[in-house]
Structure formats: C-alpha cells, structure tokens
Design a protein around this motif. Sequence first.
Motif, PDB file in Angstrom:
ATOM      1  N   PRO A 149      -9.139  25.142  17.997  1.00  0.00           N
ATOM      2  CA  PRO A 149      -9.731  25.103  19.344  1.00  0.00           C
ATOM      3  C   PRO A 149      -9.049  26.092  20.281  1.00  0.00           C
ATOM      4  O   PRO A 149      -7.825  26.241  20.262  1.00  0.00           O
ATOM      5  N   THR A 150      -9.810  26.797  21.073  1.00  0.00           N
ATOM      6  CA  THR A 150      -9.273  27.759  22.029  1.00  0.00           C
ATOM      7  C   THR A 150      -8.686  27.007  23.223  1.00  0.00           C
ATOM      8  O   THR A 150      -9.369  26.175  23.825  1.00  0.00           O
ATOM      9  N   PRO A 151      -7.406  27.275  23.572  1.00  0.00           N
ATOM     10  CA  PRO A 151      -6.815  26.546  24.710  1.00  0.00           C
ATOM     11  C   PRO A 151      -7.509  26.884  26.015  1.00  0.00           C
ATOM     12  O   PRO A 151      -7.876  28.030  26.274  1.00  0.00           O
TER      13      PRO A 151
END
Length: 298
Positions: free
Chosen positions: A74-76
């Motif tokens: 997941p992209t922060p």
Amino acid sequence: MDAYDEGSNARHRPDAPDGSPPEGPASTGSAPDSSPSTDREPPGQEPAAQDFSGHEPPVQEPPVQEPAPETPTPTPTPTGIAALPLRYQIAAALALAVVAVTACVHLGMVFLHVAPSNTVTKQHGRAIDEWIYPEFEQNWKLFAPNPLQQNIDVQVRAQVRTADDGISETGWYDLSALDGAAIDGNLLPSHTQQNELRRAWDFYIGTHDNENRPAGLRGDLSERYLRRIVVLRLERERAGGGGAVVERVQVRSRTTDVQPPKWSEEQVSDKPVLRELPWWTVPEEDVTNARTTEASAR
C-alpha cells in the motif's frame, strides 16, 4: 520330405507347430555366442519398456509450481506539508524559510550584543543596537556577585482635560503594584506583566544621568518608550474619568531596600527613596495609539 536339403549341408530342425522357425542359434554355420547376455534383467524385476521406434521414451519432468501472486504494497498517505496542494506547499516552504532566516539573524544580533567588543560590533554597532533595544535588551544582573536587593515601584500621575473642557490633576498610580496584583495567583503570567514596565524604567535610567539628561543617542528613544507605556496604562485605568484626555504625565520611582533576614547582622535603611522626572507633554499620536491598543485588547 527329406531330412537333408539338397541345397544346403546344414541340418534343419523340425518346425514349430505354428510354423515359426525353431529357436536356437542361426543355421549359418556360425558358432553360438557363449558369452552371458548383459541385457537380461535380474530376477524379480520387470524389464523396462522399450521404444522400438529407435527413440528414447520422453522423460517426465515434475510440474512447475507457479509463484504465489505478490501482495501489492500500500502506498503511504502523505501527511503534513506534503499533503497540501502544490501552491500551499510553496507558501509554507517560503514561510518556514523566512522564519528560519529571521531566527538566525536574531540569534546573531543577540550574540554580537553580548559578545566582547570586536571588529563587527565596531563597524555595525548602531545597527545591532537598533535591533536589540528596547525589546530584546539583555540583563545579566541575576548572575552578578551582588544581585539586586531593592524593590522599585514605578508610579505616574497625569494632567487631563475633562469632558467639560476643564483641567485636572490625578493622584499617583502605582503601576508596579498593579502589575504585581495581576501576576499574583496567575500560574502563567505574561512577559508584559512581568517585565515591560521594569525594563522600560531600567532603559531610561541607563540612558540618563542623575539630572535626567540623556547620556547617549538612545536617551530620546528611552523617554518616548517609557512615556507611551505610562499613557497606555493611564488609558487602561480611565484616568480622569470617561472622556478625559491625558495631556501631561509625570513619572517617579519609589525605591526601598529589601530587608535582610533576621539572622543577618546587616543593617539597611527602610526609608524609601523617590526620584521624580519632569512633566512630559503627551503628543496626540500617543493618546490615539494608546486608545487603539486598548480597544484591540478588549
């Protein structure tokens, strides 16, 4: 049928009942191979299947296991300044840069102010003083061998023009006592309540002689600074009643020595010492600024 073939001197064995040629060595006259056969399988083991087409049987490879699909990382989510739009990021970066530069300049000015005399302070001493005085003046008397042992009360009275166009003189207002009452019981007193009036008086005393004559270039600045403070305090106390206008003010100090503890043999006077300054005419702009400041504070 004859036992011997006329065209051959070799002896034929009787045919098999199904008409297939008899087993045994060939009848070409060559001796049978007496060497043991290496193609025989050991007893108890079935012979391997042979491919009579002349090719080896294909080797069966184990099934290839496909790798498990990777779970996407997941992209922060950006936080802080990075979460703002680009134009706001630029504005925030510029604001931080201005604050950082101002802080560095202030620290440098304070360092040069308290540092011993050097080439920089000799060439740019005026600019340093204009930056420091009067708000950022440094006082190191707390660390002196003999700290201050006096109570100094700053008091003021005024001549005011009343609403009916009359002139009256007020009594003495003890401004230091008013600041002390505001600080008493306050867990977080403001810097203004604690130091503004005291530092203004120290600034004036340090730039004037005992005859109240300015002793340097900052004498006029200290006088205007102290006058504006007392006018603001008088406006806050509504000196002269509602609608009155302050026209002249007079400031004095009341100095009392701090009494030594009971176990000390030191003897000090308990008589207060007064120092009165001359009457100052209040410019109209000082009264206007005082009323504007007081109105905004409310």
